[in-house]
Design an enzyme around this catalytic site. Structure first.
Site, PDB file in Angstrom:
ATOM      1  N   ASP A 107       0.945  -1.218  -0.164  1.00 15.01           N
ATOM      2  CA  ASP A 107       0.052  -0.064  -0.042  1.00 15.01           C
ATOM      3  C   ASP A 107       0.847   1.348  -0.079  1.00 15.01           C
ATOM      4  OD1 ASP A 107      -2.158  -1.616  -0.022  1.00 15.01           O
ATOM      5  OD2 ASP A 107      -3.025  -0.741   2.159  1.00 15.01           O
ATOM      6  N   HIS A 158      -6.345   2.715  -4.759  1.00 13.11           N
ATOM      7  CA  HIS A 158      -6.505   2.666  -3.627  1.00 13.11           C
ATOM      8  C   HIS A 158      -7.194   3.762  -3.284  1.00 13.11           C
ATOM      9  CE1 HIS A 158      -5.666   1.198   0.517  1.00 13.11           C
ATOM     10  NE2 HIS A 158      -4.591   2.187   0.883  1.00 13.11           N
ATOM     11  N   HIS A 162      -8.424   8.619  -0.359  1.00 14.90           N
ATOM     12  CA  HIS A 162      -8.291   7.824   0.811  1.00 14.90           C
ATOM     13  C   HIS A 162      -9.216   8.412   2.066  1.00 14.90           C
ATOM     14  CE1 HIS A 162      -6.337   5.283   3.874  1.00 14.90           C
ATOM     15  NE2 HIS A 162      -5.975   4.740   2.961  1.00 14.90           N
ATOM     16  N   HIS A 257       3.454  -2.512   3.863  1.00 11.40           N
ATOM     17  CA  HIS A 257       3.346  -0.882   3.814  1.00 11.40           C
ATOM     18  C   HIS A 257       4.708  -0.567   3.368  1.00 11.40           C
ATOM     19  CE1 HIS A 257      -0.493  -0.951   5.787  1.00 11.40           C
ATOM     20  NE2 HIS A 257      -0.657   0.110   5.137  1.00 11.40           N
TER      21      HIS A 257
END
Length: 287
Positions: A107, A158, A162, A257
């Site tokens: 991510d 993603h 966000h 991450h």
């Protein structure tokens, strides 16, 4: 894709119905948010999976995904298997194929200086991965984005913004507009057509999954994740490597991450160990 007049009328009907049910959703509309008709006109599926009324009928109760701490004899999280059975029809993956495969995913909300090292390790090991990026990341890290594409990795959506409340906190039209904004940006600037989606913070609902599926995306959750996202609270490297190795299981979907210094440090050793144990790293297919 050209829209028939009948479909446009359906969209207008959706706008009226969406307005009636969206009062409980706390989202401040931006002046740059496209109207719903424009957003829905960009749905990429040749045939929608769900009609407008069907989307509105889905349960929008917010759920927070986590793989849990109970496992079967194959080391697979029981919650991943349960949710795969329950929500797999939305083209969502909480666990991968029931074989010795790993979908390695990262991510990317912002850049912390470690993605280049991660990419170099992946190239050295000839290991494919999926990088889920936000709008800010795609705008600010052109060189890294270009390297991801050039090296044959997959780039996933993603979300553009966000949202802190997750995608279900947005209306149907706003979810579609958010996904489409990032999709079109990546396509225009990097000549790359995204096919995979990951929910911000793992927050989802049945309705949001139906919207994502209707847009044409396959959704990847994960069957392994750990507390690696705080750069100021990085765990011990040896303990972390052991944790990643100990949790190997058929159909592994690893969420890491890229802001983590430890992930960059141990990545090569993890890849070597997994392959020694007979695992193959792959990229999931699109819908």
């Amino acid at each position: 894709m050209k829209l028939h007049s009948k479909y446009i009328c359906g969209i207008l009907s959706l706008l009226l119905l969406t307005a009636a049910v969206s009062g409980c959703q706390n989202f401040a509309r931006s002046e740059n948010t496209p109207p719903a008709a424009e957003a829905f006109s960009k749905i990429r599926s040749e045939e929608k999976k769900y009609s407008e009324n069907e989307l509105l009928a889905f349960d929008n109760t917010i759920q927070n995904w986590g793989q849990g701490v109970q496992f079967n004899s194959d080391n697979q999280p029981l919650s991943s298997l349960e949710f795969q059975e329950k929500y797999g029809s939305f083209q969502a993956d909480f666990i991968g194929p029931q074989e010795k495969t790993i979908w390695l995913t990262f991510d990317e909300g912002y850049e912390n200086g470690y993605t280049e090292k991660i990419l170099n390790v992946l190239k050295e090991k000839n290991c494919p991965a999926v990088f889920f990026v936000t709008g800010q990341y795609a705008q600010e890290n052109a060189a890294l984005m270009e390297q991801m594409v050039a090296d044959g990795h997959a780039i996933g959506n993603h979300s553009w913004a966000h949202p802190s409340g997750g995608m279900p906190s947005l209306t149907i039209e706003e979810q579609t507009a958010d996904m489409d904004k990032l999709h079109q940006y990546v396509k225009e600037h990097y000549d790359y057509e995204m096919t995979l989606f990951r929910y911000p913070a793992g927050i989802f609902s049945e309705q949001s999954m139906a919207v994502t599926q209707s847009y044409g995306y396959r959704t990847l959750f994960w069957s392994f994740a750990y507390a690696d996202w705080d750069p100021d609270k990085q765990p011990d490297a040896a303990q972390t490597l052991k944790k990643l190795c100990d949790r190997l299981h058929p159909g592994s979907i690893y969420l890491l991450h890229a802001v983590s210094s430890v992930n960059a440090e141990i990545l090569g050793d993890f890849i070597d160990y997994a392959r020694k144990e007979g695992y193959e790293f792959r990229i999931p297919d699109s819908l």
